[in-house]
Design a protein around this motif. Structure first.
Motif, PDB file in Angstrom:
ATOM      1  N   GLY A   2       0.803  -1.214   0.000  1.00 32.95           N
ATOM      2  CA  GLY A   2       0.000   0.000   0.000  1.00 32.95           C
ATOM      3  C   GLY A   2       0.833   1.259   0.000  1.00 32.95           C
ATOM      4  N   SER A   3       0.154   2.377  -0.088  1.00 29.54           N
ATOM      5  CA  SER A   3       0.813   3.681  -0.030  1.00 29.54           C
ATOM      6  C   SER A   3       1.173   3.995   1.419  1.00 29.54           C
ATOM      7  N   SER A   4       1.660   5.189   1.672  1.00 25.20           N
ATOM      8  CA  SER A   4       2.022   5.571   3.034  1.00 25.20           C
ATOM      9  C   SER A   4       0.810   5.586   3.959  1.00 25.20           C
ATOM     10  N   LEU A   5      -0.386   5.668   3.408  1.00 25.89           N
ATOM     11  CA  LEU A   5      -1.608   5.619   4.208  1.00 25.89           C
ATOM     12  C   LEU A   5      -1.797   4.245   4.848  1.00 25.89           C
ATOM     13  N   ASP A   6      -1.434   3.185   4.121  1.00 25.69           N
ATOM     14  CA  ASP A   6      -1.612   1.810   4.601  1.00 25.69           C
ATOM     15  C   ASP A   6      -0.587   0.909   3.927  1.00 25.69           C
ATOM     16  N   ARG A   7       0.625   0.850   4.460  1.00 23.98           N
ATOM     17  CA  ARG A   7       1.696   0.059   3.848  1.00 23.98           C
ATOM     18  C   ARG A   7       1.354  -1.423   3.748  1.00 23.98           C
ATOM     19  N   THR A   8       0.453  -1.910   4.582  1.00 26.73           N
ATOM     20  CA  THR A   8       0.102  -3.328   4.529  1.00 26.73           C
ATOM     21  C   THR A   8      -0.633  -3.677   3.236  1.00 26.73           C
ATOM     22  N   GLY A   9      -1.303  -2.714   2.655  1.00 28.36           N
ATOM     23  CA  GLY A   9      -2.100  -2.976   1.464  1.00 28.36           C
ATOM     24  C   GLY A   9      -3.470  -3.558   1.769  1.00 28.36           C
ATOM     25  N   GLU A  10      -3.803  -3.711   3.058  1.00 26.43           N
ATOM     26  CA  GLU A  10      -5.079  -4.324   3.437  1.00 26.43           C
ATOM     27  C   GLU A  10      -6.288  -3.536   2.946  1.00 26.43           C
ATOM     28  N   LEU A  11      -6.212  -2.218   3.002  1.00 26.63           N
ATOM     29  CA  LEU A  11      -7.326  -1.403   2.522  1.00 26.63           C
ATOM     30  C   LEU A  11      -7.564  -1.638   1.030  1.00 26.63           C
ATOM     31  N   GLY A  12      -6.496  -1.591   0.245  1.00 26.47           N
ATOM     32  CA  GLY A  12      -6.615  -1.820  -1.195  1.00 26.47           C
ATOM     33  C   GLY A  12      -7.089  -3.218  -1.519  1.00 26.47           C
ATOM     34  N   THR A  13      -6.607  -4.205  -0.762  1.00 27.03           N
ATOM     35  CA  THR A  13      -7.034  -5.587  -0.978  1.00 27.03           C
ATOM     36  C   THR A  13      -8.523  -5.742  -0.677  1.00 27.03           C
ATOM     37  N   ALA A  14      -8.998  -5.112   0.387  1.00 30.64           N
ATOM     38  CA  ALA A  14     -10.422  -5.186   0.728  1.00 30.64           C
ATOM     39  C   ALA A  14     -11.269  -4.521  -0.361  1.00 30.64           C
ATOM     40  N   LEU A  15     -10.821  -3.385  -0.853  1.00 30.49           N
ATOM     41  CA  LEU A  15     -11.546  -2.712  -1.935  1.00 30.49           C
ATOM     42  C   LEU A  15     -11.544  -3.559  -3.201  1.00 30.49           C
TER      43      LEU A  15
END
Length: 155
Positions: A126-139
């Motif tokens: 993910g970006s600096s907002l969410d390095r884990t990428g979990e937000l993008g993966t959920a979307l």
């Protein structure tokens, strides 16, 4: 299955971690692959004016692929989309930088063109907002449903 790997913005400006670059390089050697590289041109996208930051004007992909497409902003260029549509692919495997922004933008564009974007969840960050990428993966799961991992691809 006719598929291609799309590597989104794995370039020096975004300082990808070594594990990500290594993993994507390994996969790119096994299949047809393309990449996007985001470059800065304020006349195309107002990064400086609106965000106070911009990618380099001359970045290149850190992954060797069959073809690189230069983009200015979040969306992949139309030229790349036309190229992928013409290939009549079963799916487009997507990985790279900024899961909830540039990677997700590529997913929308691919989906709207009738392709099947499939996120490789362990080859994205993910970006600096969410390095884990979990937000993008959920979307991604919510909008496109298609997810995979390196292990599933190897099986």
């Amino acid at each position: 299955m006719r598929e291609i790997l799309l590597v989104v913005d794995v370039q020096p400006s975004f300082a990808p971690p070594d594990w990500l670059v290594t993993g994507i390089r390994t996969l790119a050697k096994r299949m047809p692959s393309v990449a996007t590289v985001e470059r800065h041109d304020e006349s195309h996208t107002p990064f400086d004016r609106q965000l106070g930051w911009h990618p380099a004007r001359d970045d290149d992909s850190l992954v060797d692929v069959d073809r690189v497409f230069i983009k200015y902003g979040y969306l992949p260029p139309r030229e790349m989309l036309d190229y992928l549509v013409a290939m009549q692919l079963a799916r487009v495997l997507v990985c790279g930088m900024q899961t909830e922004t540039c990677v997700l933008a590529a997913g929308y564009m691919l989906f709207d063109a009738g392709l099947t974007p499939t996120l490789i969840t362990d080859l994205t960050i993910g970006s600096s907002l969410d390095r884990t990428g979990e937000l993008g993966t959920a979307l991604w799961r919510h909008h496109f449903r298609q997810l995979t991992t390196i292990a599933q691809l190897a099986a």
